[in-house]
Every structure is written in C-alpha cells, then in structure tokens.
Design a protein around this motif. Sequence first.
Motif, PDB file in Angstrom:
ATOM      1  N   ASN B  12       0.838  -1.129  -0.022  1.00 56.42           N
ATOM      2  CA  ASN B  12       0.088  -0.148   0.011  1.00 56.42           C
ATOM      3  C   ASN B  12       0.731   1.209  -0.079  1.00 56.42           C
ATOM      4  O   ASN B  12       0.435   2.368  -0.111  1.00 56.42           O
ATOM      5  N   GLU B  13       2.230   1.365   0.195  1.00 61.90           N
ATOM      6  CA  GLU B  13       2.978   2.525   0.344  1.00 61.90           C
ATOM      7  C   GLU B  13       3.093   3.393  -0.842  1.00 61.90           C
ATOM      8  O   GLU B  13       3.150   4.508  -0.823  1.00 61.90           O
ATOM      9  N   ILE B  14       3.139   2.654  -1.875  1.00 57.26           N
ATOM     10  CA  ILE B  14       3.163   3.416  -3.076  1.00 57.26           C
ATOM     11  C   ILE B  14       1.784   3.989  -3.423  1.00 57.26           C
ATOM     12  O   ILE B  14       1.520   5.231  -3.808  1.00 57.26           O
ATOM     13  N   LEU B  15       0.646   3.223  -3.318  1.00 56.17           N
ATOM     14  CA  LEU B  15      -0.875   3.730  -3.562  1.00 56.17           C
ATOM     15  C   LEU B  15      -1.100   4.875  -2.699  1.00 56.17           C
ATOM     16  O   LEU B  15      -2.015   5.665  -3.152  1.00 56.17           O
ATOM     17  N   SER B  16      -0.649   4.817  -1.377  1.00 57.42           N
ATOM     18  CA  SER B  16      -1.065   5.939  -0.486  1.00 57.42           C
ATOM     19  C   SER B  16      -0.090   7.239  -0.649  1.00 57.42           C
ATOM     20  O   SER B  16      -0.515   8.230  -0.038  1.00 57.42           O
ATOM     21  N   GLY B  17       0.863   6.919  -1.194  1.00 55.09           N
ATOM     22  CA  GLY B  17       1.855   8.342  -1.372  1.00 55.09           C
ATOM     23  C   GLY B  17       2.844   8.332  -0.717  1.00 55.09           C
ATOM     24  O   GLY B  17       3.689   9.273  -0.409  1.00 55.09           O
ATOM     25  N   ARG B  18       2.814   7.368   0.455  1.00 52.46           N
ATOM     26  CA  ARG B  18       3.931   7.530   1.552  1.00 52.46           C
ATOM     27  C   ARG B  18       5.132   7.384   1.147  1.00 52.46           C
ATOM     28  O   ARG B  18       6.020   8.019   1.630  1.00 52.46           O
ATOM     29  N   THR B  19       5.228   6.656   0.175  1.00 52.98           N
ATOM     30  CA  THR B  19       6.678   6.148  -0.406  1.00 52.98           C
ATOM     31  C   THR B  19       6.760   6.359  -1.790  1.00 52.98           C
ATOM     32  O   THR B  19       5.825   6.062  -2.677  1.00 52.98           O
ATOM     33  N   VAL B  43       0.599  -1.842  -9.704  1.00 55.84           N
ATOM     34  CA  VAL B  43       0.926  -1.384  -8.492  1.00 55.84           C
ATOM     35  C   VAL B  43      -0.491  -1.874  -7.878  1.00 55.84           C
ATOM     36  O   VAL B  43      -1.469  -1.261  -8.077  1.00 55.84           O
ATOM     37  N   ILE B  44      -0.162  -2.692  -6.717  1.00 51.34           N
ATOM     38  CA  ILE B  44      -1.580  -3.264  -6.311  1.00 51.34           C
ATOM     39  C   ILE B  44      -1.563  -3.366  -4.853  1.00 51.34           C
ATOM     40  O   ILE B  44      -0.428  -3.575  -4.195  1.00 51.34           O
TER      41      ILE B  44
END
Lengths: 251, 251
Positions: B12-19, B43-44
């Motif tokens: 989830n870290e790419i999808l949330s914008g965290r990373t 990206v899932i």
Amino acid sequence: MRRTAALILIGNEILSGRTRDDNIQFLATRLGELGIPLREIRVIPDIRDTIIDTVTDLRARFDEVFTTGGIGPTHDDITAPCVAEAFGVPWEIHPPTFALLEQHFGADNFNTARQRMAKLPRGATPISNSVSIAPGFTIGNVHVMAGVPRIMRAMFEALAPSLKKGAPVFSRTWHTTSLFEGALAEGLEAIQNSFPDLDLGSYPFHREDGRRGVALVAKGQDTAEVEKAAQAIYNLLKEKGGAPVEGEPPP
Amino acid sequence: MRRTAALILIGNEILSGRTRDDNIQFLATRLGELGIPLREIRVIPDIRDTIIDTVTDLRARFDEVFTTGGIGPTHDDITAPCVAEAFGVPWEIHPPTFALLEQHFGADNFNTARQRMAKLPRGATPISNSVSIAPGFTIGNVHVMAGVPRIMRAMFEALAPSLKKGAPVFSRTWHTTSLFEGALAEGLEAIQNSFPDLDLGSYPFHREDGRRGVALVAKGQDTAEVEKAAQAIYNLLKEKGGAPVEGEPPP
C-alpha cells in the motif's frame, strides 16, 4: 463515503527506464487528501488494444480513473482515440478547443499534427491546461491528463474542484531504529485485528549508511480510530523495548 | 529472440503516496540490458484475491514476471502464500531456508512471525539475499523479491545470471530546445513507418526554469537499424531548423 481511484500511466518511457516516474506520488497523495484513495496503478505501453482493454477494465471497477500521457501531437499519442473507442464514441474536432489552439499556435503553425490535440471523444469535457494550453478531458469517470509532470499537476488542480470527494484519509506514523519488524509482527497483527477498518502498515527501512528499523503506519478515514490505533502501536513499541519516534524515519 | 517481462509492485505504500517508488527504473533499465524488456507494470494493494488474480493474469501473458514487496514477517506480508495459491501448490517450510534463518536470528529470536519467512511455495527455488538473509524465490516464470530497494537489487543481481536473456535493447537519443514536437510529428511518423520494428518515442520536456523542447528516441534490438533511424531523426531536426544535441536533455 468510500470512493476509489485507479491510475493508468500510458507510454514507453517509464517501462524502458528512460524516465523516472514523477507523477504517482503526487496523485496518490492528492487523491488521499480528496478521500478518493488510489487502489491500483497500471503502467502500459502505447499499444491500442492494451489501452482500450485497460481503460475498459478499470473504469468498471473503480469510481474514478485517471490517465497520464499520450495526448500530445505525435504518432505515439494515441490515448484520446483509444479512450473514445473504449466508450464507443467518435473522436472528433471539439470546436471550442480548435479555436483555442488555433489562436495559441497561430493559423500558420496550426498544422495537422497539432490539430490532433483539438480532437476529443464526443461528449467529453475539456480539462484546462494553464501551462501549455492543449487540454486534457473527462469522459464518464475517466480523466485524461498529460504526462509531463508540470502540465499534469496543472490539469489535476483544474479538475479537482469538480471531483466528488470522499472522507479524507488520515494517517499516524511511528518509527524505531531499535527493533525490526519480526519482533513486532505478532503484536501488530493483534492491533490490526482490533481495528479491521484501518490499514496498518509495517515498512522496514535499510539505509545505505547502515541505519535500519521499521516504520508503523495506521491509516483510515475515521480520525478517532486512527488515533486509538496509533496509541496501541506506541504502547507495543514501548513494551518491546523500542524507542518510538513520531513520524517517518529520515531518508 | 524477443522476450518480455512484467512487474508487480505489491503493497500500500506506493498507492497511499507514503513512499516514492525506487524500484521501477532500476528494474526497467536492467531488464532492457538483459533483453527482457518490461511491457507492463501493476501496483496493487496487499489484498489476497487481487494478488492471486494479477499473478495468474500476467504470468500467462509475459515470459517473466517479477514481484516486489510483501515477503517480510508481518500480517500484511502475504505475497508468498498468494503466489503459492496462484500456482496451486502448498506454502510450506523450506528446510534449508529454515536452517539458514534459524542460524541468522538465533534460536531464541526465531519466533513464529520470522518463521513465516522460511516458508516457500512447494517447488520454488530461493533467491539469495546478501543484505538481510531472508530469501526471495522463483516458481515457474514468477520471481518474488523484497520491496526494500537495497534488498531487491541484491536479489535481482543474484537472480540475473539464471534468467534466459534476449537481444539487448539499444537506443539513440537526440534533443532540441528550438523546436516543439508539433513541428516534428509528421516527419517522425514517416520515420516510424520506415522502421516498423523500432520504437520511436517523442518526449516533450518543460522544466521549472522555463527550458522547453523535445527529446526523440530510437530504440530497438537491431543496432544497425537503430543507427539508421537515429540518422533520419538527426536529418529531420536539421531540416526543420532545430539544433540537434545528442543524448537526453539535462534535468
């Protein structure tokens, strides 16, 4: 209200390694703020059937679909006609956009290639482009934007006020450099089970300079629940002997 | 020989914008060098059915599938059991990996969570991890790697010698700051039509400091054809009054 988004990056430059993506993190963050969290991303080449199939699949499964790339004047800019085909409508000159671009380029320079950028799927609404004029567009729940980051951002901000918003996503983060995630996994799973509507993430980091540790993130649309889970994470870190530090670890 | 690859980033870290993603460009570049060009990226989130369906879909459509993320010890690390399920095999203790990890962590610290990392799909081959020991694995044409960039890179380089290679992808690039792509589109399309096996790309750039222009890239697996197309691009730029500069524009 739970709303969901998907993103399609169209073009070969990310797939070939030529260009490092500079759009995902911006869109992921902004969509989270608008309460339309991003749930899937696809990066696909500019191949007609791939674009049509991907748009058709994702627009049925997510509330909003955003695309970037492939709306310039060159032979590999095929996003707009493919989206038209996915919606079963013609791709045709949009007179107000034609007039806008003719004025921008001047009649002598408004050649056939540039006139492609004045064509939209029938029924689409232009998304204004304050940087380089040629617009993106919205048709149904699909929002088609440029791939150049500066232009994409301008288009997204022009579009954002008209998007139907959901509850914004909140998150709280703790990190530690004195524990690894293997020591925290069981405790964290128990917290996740207590807060089934939240998304608890465990993100190990391992820097080039040797700093190691883990960041624990509680995320969700209910602020009070996020605060409670963050407190439980803090307690877990203390109990295991870690020194919890609020926020993300430094890069 | 034409070979193709797909990449799945799980978590989830790419999808949330965290990373911000730090793996795509590395893998895209290395796979191009190995002649197994990347053709699709997904990206899932770490949702069981999504992982299983995505692995099942892509492994049927591409020669090699690479995944990153979701192989640590925590509750959200579900990539390995999902890949096992996609192949219809059990996810079970792999005795040599169990012994390796037990020695690494020490028997007292080798808890249930960490023992998850000693489980592989039946029939999988470990991919060694020189950074943090717990291995990735290959099963069929699917290669499962860590998401932490340093660890992913170590795993990829451990795996690379065993991958079946294709013809490497070559590219030649020219850029100009005195023309925009609308002026070049028709000429470029004619060149593309003369070199149907190559991939000609037109990449406008628009920097924060106001520098604008376009980069034209010829890419393919036949070096002589790439050179010929690059010469045609150079001639087009000269003919249109641009000042062609070799290579990518400065950032």
